[in-house]
Design an enzyme around this catalytic site. Structure first.
Site: not given
Ligand code: NAD
Ligand code: AHE
Ligand code: ZN
Length: 373
Positions: A45-47, A67-68, A97, A100, A103, A111, A115, A175, A373
């Site tokens: 994943c991008h993360t 994480h996926e 859990c 907490c 939850c 949760c 953490r 994820c 992916r």
């Molecule tokens: P990815 O890189 O596959 O997709 C991102 C897309 O955004 C790409 O297609 C890219 O071309 C586009 N992009 C980049 N800059 C742009 C801009 N300025 N304007 C428009 N489009 C733009 O990533 P992903 O795996 O789909 O993840 C997306 C984001 O979500 C990442 O930041 C990732 O870390 C985050 N994420 C968060 C959670 C969460 O739980 N909150 C979970 C998974 C991923």
């Molecule tokens: N350590 C990072 C946290 C980034 C973040 O927000 N992660 C998400 C999942 S991304 C999955 O691809 C998340 O679960 N957030 C809630 C949490 O408790 O972390 C930072 O930027 O500090």
């Molecule tokens: Zn992820």
């Protein structure tokens, strides 16, 4: 081998910004309320890339990222009742859990139980289960560390799923897919006829589209700087595609363009890019009075969002969610069932597959633009 350490291969991140090292590591037996999983498949994943880059304030090294992932329970520690040896499982970076404050609130999927240790890369007792070849400690990542043939997770960080699903597909529910689908359904609660704008068309954005289609949204506008994403977006059900570098009407900004397309702005927007200037545009293209914007993308340490407070005074809402607001242990089987019933696309996301030994190629491919992916 239950109860004994296992030697296996893992991809170790020794230093920020450097390729992962494939090597034999030792994985200790699970302690009480822990589960050792034989990981069969993992997404990248991008993360993972974000933490490897060194921009994650919680990122520490050496670490086993990932994480996926999905696999099979190899052994369980004392007191584990939720899964058994042989179960097909998905690792959950958002645990559940059920006891907490978070939850029990019924208001969030976050949760709080483990953490703090999870953020430090340790098991709940404050120690790691991984050792490098020279006996040094390696830390865990997001409570999952799926870039290893074996990993140990807390029993609240794992869910058993239907074996029919196939672990190569099911891992993606760990994820990206769950995150986007859940954000549309649980967090935004998209309603029939609602207009939406989705910024970023990676795995997360495509999954938001799926959630919006399921809830019968009206216009589903996808915005991406990569023109190749138009075909992907339309295949998943987007009604419109906007490339910010090639806007349809001259003299109009991206935000104005979306507002014009939707008679005053969208009901819901989603940031799936992690770019803070995009987050601002996503908020500002929301309809006055009620439009809401959901932040999903993860931005680097030091990055901040901004807008004129007037945007909120006039009724727009800024929200966000992790793991799509999904409570993994309670809801994952339902998502797997949606996939098995043909209601949730999963295999379509798999554009490339690599062996563990070639995981650095997988990271390179992630940047190539034709990899989902
Ligand atoms: P990815 O890189 O596959 O997709 C991102 C897309 O955004 C790409 O297609 C890219 O071309 C586009 N992009 C980049 N800059 C742009 C801009 N300025 N304007 C428009 N489009 C733009 O990533 P992903 O795996 O789909 O993840 C997306 C984001 O979500 C990442 O930041 C990732 O870390 C985050 N994420 C968060 C959670 C969460 O739980 N909150 C979970 C998974 C991923
Ligand atoms: N350590 C990072 C946290 C980034 C973040 O927000 N992660 C998400 C999942 S991304 C999955 O691809 C998340 O679960 N957030 C809630 C949490 O408790 O972390 C930072 O930027 O500090
Ligand atoms: Zn992820």
């Amino acid at each position: 081998t239950a109860g004994k350490p296992i030697k296996c291969l893992a991809a170790v991140a020794y230093k920020a910004g450097e390729p992962l090292t494939i090597e034999e590591i030792e994985v200790e037996a699970p302690k009480a309320h822990e589960v050792r999983i034989k990981i069969e498949y993992t997404g990248v994943c991008h993360t993972d890339q974000y933490t490897l880059s060194g921009k994650d304030p919680e990122g520490e090294f050496p670490v086993i990222l990932g994480h996926e992932g999905a696999g099979i329970v190899e052994s369980i520690g004392e007191g584990v009742t939720s899964v058994k040896v042989g179960d097909h499982v998905i690792a959950l970076y958002t645990p559940e859990c059920r006891e907490c404050k978070f939850c029990k609130s019924g208001k969030t999927n976050l949760c709080g139980k483990i953490r703090a240790t999870q953020g430090k890369g340790l098991m709940p007792d404050g120690t790691p289960r991984f050792k490098s070849p020279d006996g040094k400690k390696l830390i865990h990542y997001m409570g999952t560390s799926t870039f290893s043939q074996y990993t140990v997770v807390a029993d609240i960080s794992v869910v058993a799923i239907q074996p029919e699903a196939g672990l190569d597909k099911a891992c993606l529910l760990g994820c990206g897919i769950t995150t986007g689908y859940g954000a549309a359904i649980n967090t935004a609660k998209v309603q029939e006829g609602d207009n939406v704008a989705i910024f970023g068309c990676g795995a997360v954005g495509l999954s938001v589209i799926q959630g919006c289609v399921r809830n019968k949204a009206g216009k589903i506008i996808v915005i991406d700087v990569n023109p190749a994403k138009e075909e992907w977006a339309r295949k998943f059900g987007a009604t419109d595609f906007v490339n910010p570098s090639n806007l349809p009407a001259e003299g109009k900004t991206l935000v104005e363009t979306i507002i014009d397309m939707t008679d005053g702005g969208v009901d819901h927007s989603f940031d799936c890019t992690g770019v803070v200037s995009v987050m601002r545009a996503a908020l500002e293209c929301c309809h006055k009075g009620w439009g809401q914007s959901i932040i999903i993308g993860v931005a680097a340490a030091g990055q901040e969002i901004s807008t004129r407070p007037f945007q909120l005074v006039t009724g727009r809402k800024w929200l966000g969610c992790a793991f799509g607001g999904v409570r993994g242990r309670s809801e994952m089987r339902g998502l797997v069932q949606d996939y098995l019933d043909g209601k949730l696309k999963v295999e379509e996301f798999i554009t490339h597959q690599r062996d563990l030994k070639d995981i650095n190629e997988a990271f390179d491919l992630m940047h190539s633009g034709d990899c989902i992916r």
